[in-house]
Design a protein around this motif. Structure first.
Motif, PDB file in Angstrom:
ATOM      1  N   LYS A  67       0.822  -1.200   0.000  1.00  0.00           N
ATOM      2  CA  LYS A  67       0.000   0.000   0.000  1.00  0.00           C
ATOM      3  C   LYS A  67       0.865   1.263   0.000  1.00  0.00           C
ATOM      4  CE  LYS A  67      -4.236   0.390   2.343  1.00  0.00           C
ATOM      5  NZ  LYS A  67      -4.994   0.403   3.588  1.00  0.00           N
ATOM      6  N   PRO A  68       0.564   2.223  -0.880  1.00  0.00           N
ATOM      7  CA  PRO A  68       1.278   3.503  -0.834  1.00  0.00           C
ATOM      8  C   PRO A  68       0.933   4.262   0.439  1.00  0.00           C
ATOM      9  CG  PRO A  68      -0.403   3.507  -2.556  1.00  0.00           C
ATOM     10  CD  PRO A  68      -0.414   2.159  -1.933  1.00  0.00           C
ATOM     11  N   LYS A  69       1.922   4.974   0.984  1.00  0.00           N
ATOM     12  CA  LYS A  69       1.737   5.655   2.265  1.00  0.00           C
ATOM     13  C   LYS A  69       1.788   7.181   2.158  1.00  0.00           C
ATOM     14  CE  LYS A  69       2.000   1.733   4.547  1.00  0.00           C
ATOM     15  NZ  LYS A  69       0.825   0.958   4.644  1.00  0.00           N
ATOM     16  N   GLY A  70       2.558   7.698   1.196  1.00  0.00           N
ATOM     17  CA  GLY A  70       2.701   9.141   1.119  1.00  0.00           C
ATOM     18  C   GLY A  70       3.267   9.588  -0.214  1.00  0.00           C
ATOM     19  N   LEU A  71       3.426  10.897  -0.353  1.00  0.00           N
ATOM     20  CA  LEU A  71       3.923  11.474  -1.608  1.00  0.00           C
ATOM     21  C   LEU A  71       5.290  10.947  -2.003  1.00  0.00           C
ATOM     22  CD1 LEU A  71       2.773  15.144  -1.102  1.00  0.00           C
ATOM     23  CD2 LEU A  71       1.842  13.492  -2.720  1.00  0.00           C
ATOM     24  N   GLU A  72       6.073  10.542  -1.024  1.00  0.00           N
ATOM     25  CA  GLU A  72       7.404  10.024  -1.327  1.00  0.00           C
ATOM     26  C   GLU A  72       7.335   8.721  -2.123  1.00  0.00           C
ATOM     27  OE1 GLU A  72       6.051   8.353   2.560  1.00  0.00           O
ATOM     28  OE2 GLU A  72       6.121  10.386   1.757  1.00  0.00           O
ATOM     29  N   ASP A  73       6.170   8.111  -2.214  1.00  0.00           N
ATOM     30  CA  ASP A  73       6.018   6.874  -2.987  1.00  0.00           C
ATOM     31  C   ASP A  73       5.878   7.118  -4.486  1.00  0.00           C
ATOM     32  OD1 ASP A  73       6.238   5.202  -0.786  1.00  0.00           O
ATOM     33  OD2 ASP A  73       4.080   5.232  -0.390  1.00  0.00           O
ATOM     34  N   PHE A  74       5.594   8.355  -4.896  1.00  0.00           N
ATOM     35  CA  PHE A  74       5.549   8.665  -6.324  1.00  0.00           C
ATOM     36  C   PHE A  74       6.967   8.683  -6.872  1.00  0.00           C
ATOM     37  CE2 PHE A  74       1.471  10.642  -5.091  1.00  0.00           C
ATOM     38  CZ  PHE A  74       0.643  10.044  -6.026  1.00  0.00           C
ATOM     39  N   SER A  75       7.158   8.120  -8.034  1.00  0.00           N
ATOM     40  CA  SER A  75       8.483   8.029  -8.632  1.00  0.00           C
ATOM     41  C   SER A  75       8.895   9.363  -9.259  1.00  0.00           C
ATOM     42  CB  SER A  75       8.480   6.927  -9.696  1.00  0.00           C
ATOM     43  OG  SER A  75       9.742   6.783 -10.259  1.00  0.00           O
ATOM     44  N   ASP A  76       9.975   9.945  -8.748  1.00  0.00           N
ATOM     45  CA  ASP A  76      10.561  11.176  -9.300  1.00  0.00           C
ATOM     46  C   ASP A  76       9.584  12.349  -9.377  1.00  0.00           C
ATOM     47  OD1 ASP A  76      13.139  10.038  -9.826  1.00  0.00           O
ATOM     48  OD2 ASP A  76      12.240   8.999 -11.532  1.00  0.00           O
ATOM     49  N   CYS A  77       8.691  12.483  -8.420  1.00  0.00           N
ATOM     50  CA  CYS A  77       7.662  13.533  -8.463  1.00  0.00           C
ATOM     51  C   CYS A  77       7.721  14.402  -7.219  1.00  0.00           C
ATOM     52  CB  CYS A  77       6.279  12.910  -8.620  1.00  0.00           C
ATOM     53  SG  CYS A  77       6.081  11.971 -10.127  1.00  0.00           S
ATOM     54  N   LYS A  78       8.829  15.038  -6.993  1.00  0.00           N
ATOM     55  CA  LYS A  78       9.009  15.819  -5.766  1.00  0.00           C
ATOM     56  C   LYS A  78       8.162  17.094  -5.732  1.00  0.00           C
ATOM     57  CE  LYS A  78      13.565  14.058  -4.807  1.00  0.00           C
ATOM     58  NZ  LYS A  78      14.347  13.539  -5.876  1.00  0.00           N
ATOM     59  N   GLY A  79       7.683  17.602  -6.848  1.00  0.00           N
ATOM     60  CA  GLY A  79       6.958  18.868  -6.870  1.00  0.00           C
ATOM     61  C   GLY A  79       5.466  18.770  -6.671  1.00  0.00           C
ATOM     62  N   ILE A  80       4.947  17.582  -6.481  1.00  0.00           N
ATOM     63  CA  ILE A  80       3.497  17.404  -6.382  1.00  0.00           C
ATOM     64  C   ILE A  80       2.856  18.259  -5.288  1.00  0.00           C
ATOM     65  CG2 ILE A  80       1.674  15.744  -5.803  1.00  0.00           C
ATOM     66  CD1 ILE A  80       3.201  13.676  -7.422  1.00  0.00           C
ATOM     67  N   PRO A  81       3.397  18.288  -4.057  1.00  0.00           N
ATOM     68  CA  PRO A  81       2.696  19.040  -3.003  1.00  0.00           C
ATOM     69  C   PRO A  81       2.550  20.528  -3.288  1.00  0.00           C
ATOM     70  CG  PRO A  81       4.516  17.764  -2.081  1.00  0.00           C
ATOM     71  CD  PRO A  81       4.588  17.628  -3.561  1.00  0.00           C
ATOM     72  N   GLU A  82       3.503  21.107  -3.979  1.00  0.00           N
ATOM     73  CA  GLU A  82       3.448  22.541  -4.264  1.00  0.00           C
ATOM     74  C   GLU A  82       2.525  22.877  -5.432  1.00  0.00           C
ATOM     75  OE1 GLU A  82       6.616  20.912  -4.199  1.00  0.00           O
ATOM     76  OE2 GLU A  82       6.713  21.314  -2.059  1.00  0.00           O
ATOM     77  N   ILE A  83       2.237  21.912  -6.276  1.00  0.00           N
ATOM     78  CA  ILE A  83       1.507  22.190  -7.513  1.00  0.00           C
ATOM     79  C   ILE A  83       0.082  21.631  -7.502  1.00  0.00           C
ATOM     80  CG2 ILE A  83       1.523  21.857 -10.020  1.00  0.00           C
ATOM     81  CD1 ILE A  83       4.646  21.567  -9.671  1.00  0.00           C
ATOM     82  N   ALA A  84      -0.063  20.379  -7.123  1.00  0.00           N
ATOM     83  CA  ALA A  84      -1.358  19.702  -7.221  1.00  0.00           C
ATOM     84  C   ALA A  84      -2.327  20.179  -6.144  1.00  0.00           C
ATOM     85  CB  ALA A  84      -1.163  18.196  -7.101  1.00  0.00           C
ATOM     86  N   ASP A  85      -3.592  20.258  -6.505  1.00  0.00           N
ATOM     87  CA  ASP A  85      -4.621  20.544  -5.516  1.00  0.00           C
ATOM     88  C   ASP A  85      -4.906  19.295  -4.684  1.00  0.00           C
ATOM     89  OD1 ASP A  85      -5.000  23.195  -6.289  1.00  0.00           O
ATOM     90  OD2 ASP A  85      -6.372  22.606  -7.884  1.00  0.00           O
ATOM     91  N   THR A  86      -4.821  18.157  -5.336  1.00  0.00           N
ATOM     92  CA  THR A  86      -5.061  16.873  -4.682  1.00  0.00           C
ATOM     93  C   THR A  86      -4.160  15.824  -5.307  1.00  0.00           C
ATOM     94  OG1 THR A  86      -7.397  17.439  -4.391  1.00  0.00           O
ATOM     95  CG2 THR A  86      -6.827  15.137  -4.165  1.00  0.00           C
ATOM     96  N   ALA A  87      -3.639  14.931  -4.487  1.00  0.00           N
ATOM     97  CA  ALA A  87      -2.901  13.769  -4.982  1.00  0.00           C
ATOM     98  C   ALA A  87      -3.428  12.557  -4.231  1.00  0.00           C
ATOM     99  CB  ALA A  87      -1.400  13.938  -4.750  1.00  0.00           C
ATOM    100  N   PHE A  88      -3.743  11.507  -4.968  1.00  0.00           N
ATOM    101  CA  PHE A  88      -4.246  10.297  -4.328  1.00  0.00           C
ATOM    102  C   PHE A  88      -3.746   9.080  -5.078  1.00  0.00           C
ATOM    103  CE2 PHE A  88      -7.451  11.647  -7.349  1.00  0.00           C
ATOM    104  CZ  PHE A  88      -7.761  10.478  -8.025  1.00  0.00           C
TER     105      PHE A  88
END
Length: 140
Positions: A67-88
């Motif tokens: 099971k994925p636990k957090g944003l760090e589980d996305f591959s090479d996607c460090k900018g998601i929290p600053e850009i995306a309104d939602t990530a799931f």
């Protein structure tokens, strides 16, 4: 939008498919951040919802619960929290444990980041009838 004025949703299957995006060169994470910024601008300017699919790191597959636990589980996607309104993430335990009837047709929606509200309260599970592709929310 000029060709399709009623267009409201754009789905991009594979952020990682932009790996060789020009004119941006450099590490993958920087390229993906630039792509996400451009998509966010497009969405805001054209009044669109943009959904972008992204790969997870192989480490998720190595976990006992898969099971994925957090944003760090996305591959090479460090900018998601600053850009995306939602990530799931969508988690289908049936793929890992097909013999367990409890998991049959279950899709768990796991919020990773939300610009508004508490992500921990927003998770839910979907049921999916694989014969008809009908998806429905399961009662808690």
């Amino acid at each position: 939008k000029s060709l399709y004025p009623k267009l409201a949703l754009v789905v991009i299957d594979g952020l990682q498919s932009f790996e060789g995006y020009v004119p941006y060169q450099g590490n993958k994470s920087d390229i993906y951040v630039e792509v996400l910024k451009k998509l966010k601008t497009l969405a805001d300017n054209q009044d669109l919802t943009v959904i972008v699919n992204a790969q997870l790191k192989i480490d998720v597959e190595r976990r006992k619960d898969k099971k994925p636990k957090g944003l760090e589980d996305f591959s090479d996607c460090k900018g998601i929290p600053e850009i995306a309104d939602t990530a799931f993430c969508l988690h289908r335990p049936e793929l890992y444990w097909p013999e367990n009837e409890h998991y049959k047709g279950i899709i768990e929606v796991i919020p990773m980041a939300m610009r508004v509200g508490d992500k921990k309260e927003r998770g839910f599970k979907l049921g999916c009838d694989m014969r008809t592709s009908r998806v429905y929310e399961l009662a808690k």
